[in-house]
Write a protein that holds these residues in place. Structure first.
Motif, PDB file in Angstrom:
ATOM      1  N   UNK A   1       0.835  -1.202   0.000  1.00  0.00           N
ATOM      2  CA  UNK A   1       0.000   0.000   0.000  1.00  0.00           C
ATOM      3  C   UNK A   1       0.869   1.252   0.000  1.00  0.00           C
ATOM      4  N   UNK A   2       1.905   1.251   0.836  1.00  0.00           N
ATOM      5  CA  UNK A   2       2.825   2.385   0.876  1.00  0.00           C
ATOM      6  C   UNK A   2       3.506   2.574  -0.475  1.00  0.00           C
ATOM      7  N   UNK A   3       3.908   1.480  -1.088  1.00  0.00           N
ATOM      8  CA  UNK A   3       4.552   1.537  -2.398  1.00  0.00           C
ATOM      9  C   UNK A   3       3.610   2.111  -3.449  1.00  0.00           C
TER      10      UNK A   3
ATOM     11  N   UNK B   1      -5.624   3.705   3.716  1.00  0.00           N
ATOM     12  CA  UNK B   1      -6.655   3.069   4.536  1.00  0.00           C
ATOM     13  C   UNK B   1      -6.679   1.565   4.303  1.00  0.00           C
ATOM     14  N   UNK B   2      -6.551   1.159   3.057  1.00  0.00           N
ATOM     15  CA  UNK B   2      -6.550  -0.263   2.736  1.00  0.00           C
ATOM     16  C   UNK B   2      -5.409  -0.994   3.437  1.00  0.00           C
ATOM     17  N   UNK B   3      -4.238  -0.352   3.450  1.00  0.00           N
ATOM     18  CA  UNK B   3      -3.110  -0.982   4.115  1.00  0.00           C
ATOM     19  C   UNK B   3      -3.244  -1.041   5.623  1.00  0.00           C
ATOM     20  N   UNK B   4      -4.059  -0.139   6.184  1.00  0.00           N
ATOM     21  CA  UNK B   4      -4.207  -0.088   7.638  1.00  0.00           C
ATOM     22  C   UNK B   4      -5.203  -1.107   8.173  1.00  0.00           C
ATOM     23  N   UNK B   5      -6.025  -1.674   7.307  1.00  0.00           N
ATOM     24  CA  UNK B   5      -7.071  -2.609   7.742  1.00  0.00           C
ATOM     25  C   UNK B   5      -6.557  -4.037   7.696  1.00  0.00           C
ATOM     26  N   UNK B   6      -6.795  -4.780   8.777  1.00  0.00           N
ATOM     27  CA  UNK B   6      -6.463  -6.209   8.803  1.00  0.00           C
ATOM     28  C   UNK B   6      -7.645  -6.979   8.215  1.00  0.00           C
ATOM     29  N   UNK B   7      -7.656  -7.146   6.912  1.00  0.00           N
ATOM     30  CA  UNK B   7      -8.782  -7.770   6.222  1.00  0.00           C
ATOM     31  C   UNK B   7      -8.899  -9.247   6.590  1.00  0.00           C
ATOM     32  N   UNK B   8     -10.132  -9.690   6.816  1.00  0.00           N
ATOM     33  CA  UNK B   8     -10.367 -11.114   7.064  1.00  0.00           C
ATOM     34  C   UNK B   8     -10.537 -11.876   5.756  1.00  0.00           C
ATOM     35  N   UNK B   9     -11.151 -11.239   4.772  1.00  0.00           N
ATOM     36  CA  UNK B   9     -11.344 -11.893   3.477  1.00  0.00           C
ATOM     37  C   UNK B   9     -10.016 -11.939   2.731  1.00  0.00           C
ATOM     38  N   UNK B  10      -9.733 -13.025   2.014  1.00  0.00           N
ATOM     39  CA  UNK B  10      -8.486 -13.102   1.247  1.00  0.00           C
ATOM     40  C   UNK B  10      -8.496 -12.139   0.063  1.00  0.00           C
TER      41      UNK B  10
ATOM     42  N   UNK C   1     -10.957   3.743  -4.455  1.00  0.00           N
ATOM     43  CA  UNK C   1     -10.920   2.315  -4.767  1.00  0.00           C
ATOM     44  C   UNK C   1      -9.773   1.943  -5.702  1.00  0.00           C
ATOM     45  N   UNK C   2      -9.082   2.948  -6.236  1.00  0.00           N
ATOM     46  CA  UNK C   2      -8.063   2.664  -7.258  1.00  0.00           C
ATOM     47  C   UNK C   2      -6.835   1.995  -6.650  1.00  0.00           C
ATOM     48  N   UNK C   3      -6.189   2.666  -5.685  1.00  0.00           N
ATOM     49  CA  UNK C   3      -4.996   2.088  -5.080  1.00  0.00           C
ATOM     50  C   UNK C   3      -5.289   0.748  -4.384  1.00  0.00           C
ATOM     51  N   UNK C   4      -6.414   0.586  -3.645  1.00  0.00           N
ATOM     52  CA  UNK C   4      -6.704  -0.728  -3.077  1.00  0.00           C
ATOM     53  C   UNK C   4      -6.843  -1.826  -4.136  1.00  0.00           C
ATOM     54  N   UNK C   5      -7.440  -1.485  -5.282  1.00  0.00           N
ATOM     55  CA  UNK C   5      -7.567  -2.486  -6.346  1.00  0.00           C
ATOM     56  C   UNK C   5      -6.199  -2.918  -6.838  1.00  0.00           C
ATOM     57  N   UNK C   6      -5.328  -1.957  -7.140  1.00  0.00           N
ATOM     58  CA  UNK C   6      -4.010  -2.303  -7.669  1.00  0.00           C
ATOM     59  C   UNK C   6      -3.157  -3.010  -6.619  1.00  0.00           C
ATOM     60  N   UNK C   7      -3.214  -2.530  -5.371  1.00  0.00           N
ATOM     61  CA  UNK C   7      -2.443  -3.178  -4.315  1.00  0.00           C
ATOM     62  C   UNK C   7      -2.876  -4.626  -4.133  1.00  0.00           C
ATOM     63  N   UNK C   8      -4.182  -4.856  -4.137  1.00  0.00           N
ATOM     64  CA  UNK C   8      -4.689  -6.217  -3.970  1.00  0.00           C
ATOM     65  C   UNK C   8      -4.328  -7.089  -5.161  1.00  0.00           C
ATOM     66  N   UNK C   9      -4.337  -6.519  -6.358  1.00  0.00           N
ATOM     67  CA  UNK C   9      -3.936  -7.281  -7.547  1.00  0.00           C
ATOM     68  C   UNK C   9      -2.473  -7.703  -7.434  1.00  0.00           C
ATOM     69  N   UNK C  10      -1.621  -6.800  -6.975  1.00  0.00           N
ATOM     70  CA  UNK C  10      -0.209  -7.151  -6.824  1.00  0.00           C
ATOM     71  C   UNK C  10      -0.012  -8.185  -5.721  1.00  0.00           C
ATOM     72  N   UNK C  11      -0.765  -8.056  -4.629  1.00  0.00           N
ATOM     73  CA  UNK C  11      -0.683  -9.058  -3.564  1.00  0.00           C
ATOM     74  C   UNK C  11      -1.098 -10.435  -4.069  1.00  0.00           C
ATOM     75  N   UNK C  12      -2.170 -10.482  -4.839  1.00  0.00           N
ATOM     76  CA  UNK C  12      -2.652 -11.748  -5.368  1.00  0.00           C
ATOM     77  C   UNK C  12      -1.647 -12.346  -6.347  1.00  0.00           C
ATOM     78  N   UNK C  13      -1.021 -11.492  -7.151  1.00  0.00           N
ATOM     79  CA  UNK C  13       0.008 -11.984  -8.067  1.00  0.00           C
ATOM     80  C   UNK C  13       1.184 -12.568  -7.294  1.00  0.00           C
ATOM     81  N   UNK C  14       1.562 -11.904  -6.198  1.00  0.00           N
ATOM     82  CA  UNK C  14       2.679 -12.394  -5.388  1.00  0.00           C
ATOM     83  C   UNK C  14       2.333 -13.718  -4.733  1.00  0.00           C
TER      84      UNK C  14
END
Length: 418
Positions: A158-160, A281-290, A328-341
């Protein structure tokens, strides 16, 4: 090459802070160097555009040159990332950075005076884009090496992402300052200097030492294209396709309502500000959903808010709508990169991130052309709805193709070479 000097730190809290990310050994130095090099990408596009326009006197020629530059950079990004995965950042990134910067200097020399051949400029820019180092995907691979805790890695990504967003906002502003002191090719020289100095500092960091190199007993190369990348790539392409229309749509909005063009940067800035806030905000939340479940919801949120933006009665309500869409833009891209990793093998992390990055840019290129054809033929509010519908439809189509690496059994990991 040996592994980084310091092992991944154990998580110290359930919800680690952004400060904890920067306290990881070597993280501050490595991240700062990567950002300095990546700032080159924030300055180079506008510098190329202005330099070529000044040298040729033709907007058509500058548009064609920019298209060639973008195509070579995007289409060959997975190939360059594969070289980083195979040979490591130190042996791959620095030669790319030197070649890329040398070609930028050549382009500056060609465009310093009017009269340059558009064909020659297109050839040089094509080579320049082909050598562009995949710094963003490599930095995300380094984060994955440095950070063992998934919550901390989410914060790091998220910071990146937020920092990258700010680079692409501040880069053109920096070029604007330079234009007060010299011609547009000065921006090309600045971009070249940032690329070489930043990349040198990046690859000499201890954190980069083992990134991209196969571990003892591991595999050297991935086996084929991971099917699990299809979901994050589809989301990235859909988001790029939807967002690429925004700049044209906002410009058309201002002109149809006889507002001054000066409001356009403010409205687009609201989109970037919303993206930065949403990313933090997305990076600060401990999401339960994968990640594979969160991604479609983020995409749908971006699509719905973008569709509603077309109903804005004035520029300030449109700016507010853009802020909501940007969230919703940065959370979408961050989550896409996390899923790719999560999906990629350890030896193909850079390549996986590069495929997602290439998908964003490919979608952006397609969306710009499509939006240009629709404006004037479809009511403006309808264009906003269509742009948002792209994101919503993509969200509904995003389904995980294979289990993530974290969900594989030991037998499955061995069979897949993970």
């Amino acid at each position: 090459m040996s592994a980084p000097a310091s092992p991944c730190p154990a998580p110290t809290s359930r919800r680690p802070s952004y400060a904890a990310v920067l306290r990881v050994p070597h993280a501050r130095r490595t991240f700062a160097a990567a950002l300095a090099a990546r700032l080159s990408y924030g300055t180079v596009a506008l510098s190329v555009l202005l330099s070529v326009t000044r040298a040729t006197g033709s907007y058509a020629a500058s548009g064609a040159v920019m298209a060639v530059f973008g195509a070579s950079a995007v289409l060959l990004m997975p190939v360059r990332a594969a070289l980083v995965d195979r040979h490591g950042p130190r042996r791959s990134l620095l030669p790319m950075a030197v070649a890329h910067s040398a070609l930028l200097c050549a382009l500056a020399a060609l465009t310093w005076r009017p009269g340059a051949s558009p064909v020659t400029l297109a050839a040089v820019t094509a080579l320049t884009g082909a050598c562009a180092p995949p710094l963003g995907p490599t930095m995300r691979a380094v984060w994955a090496e440095l950070v063992g805790d998934r919550l901390l890695l989410q914060r790091a990504y998220s910071l990146d992402g937020v920092a990258e967003e700010l680079l692409f906002v501040s880069g053109p502003a920096l070029v604007g300052v330079l234009l007060r002191f010299g011609p547009p090719p000065v921006g090309l020289l600045l971009s070249a200097a940032l690329m070489v100095m930043g990349t040198c500092a990046f690859v000499t960091s201890p954190a980069v030492r083992g990134t991209g190199c196969p571990k003892p007993g591991g595999v050297r190369r991935g086996r084929g294209f991971p099917p699990g990348l299809l979901q994050p790539m589809a989301a990235a392409a859909g988001l790029g396709l939807a967002l690429s229309a925004v700049e044209l749509l906002v410009t058309a909005f201002a002109r149809q309502r006889s507002y001054d063009d000066a409001v356009v940067p403010w409205i687009l800035g609201a989109l970037s500000a919303g993206s930065a806030a949403g990313g933090l905000l997305n990076g600060a939340i401990a999401w339960r959903a994968p990640a594979r479940e969160r991604l479609p919801w983020f995409m749908a949120g971006a699509g719905v808010t973008l569709s509603l933006a077309g109903l804005a009665p004035g520029p300030w309500t449109l700016a507010a709508a853009m802020t909501c869409a940007g969230a919703f833009v940065a959370p979408t891209l961050t989550t896409a990169y996390l899923l790719a990793e999560e999906t990629a093998q350890e030896s193909t992390r850079t390549r996986a991130g590069a495929w997602v990055n290439a998908a964003v840019n490919a979608g952006s290129s397609t969306g710009s052309v499509t939006a240009g054809l629709l404006i004037g033929r479809v009511p403006l509010w309808g264009c906003f709805v269509l742009a948002g519908a792209v994101a919503v439809v993509t969200a509904s189509a995003c389904r995980p193709a294979v289990p993530t690496r974290a969900g594989l059994t030991a037998g499955q990991r061995t069979a897949d070479g993970t």
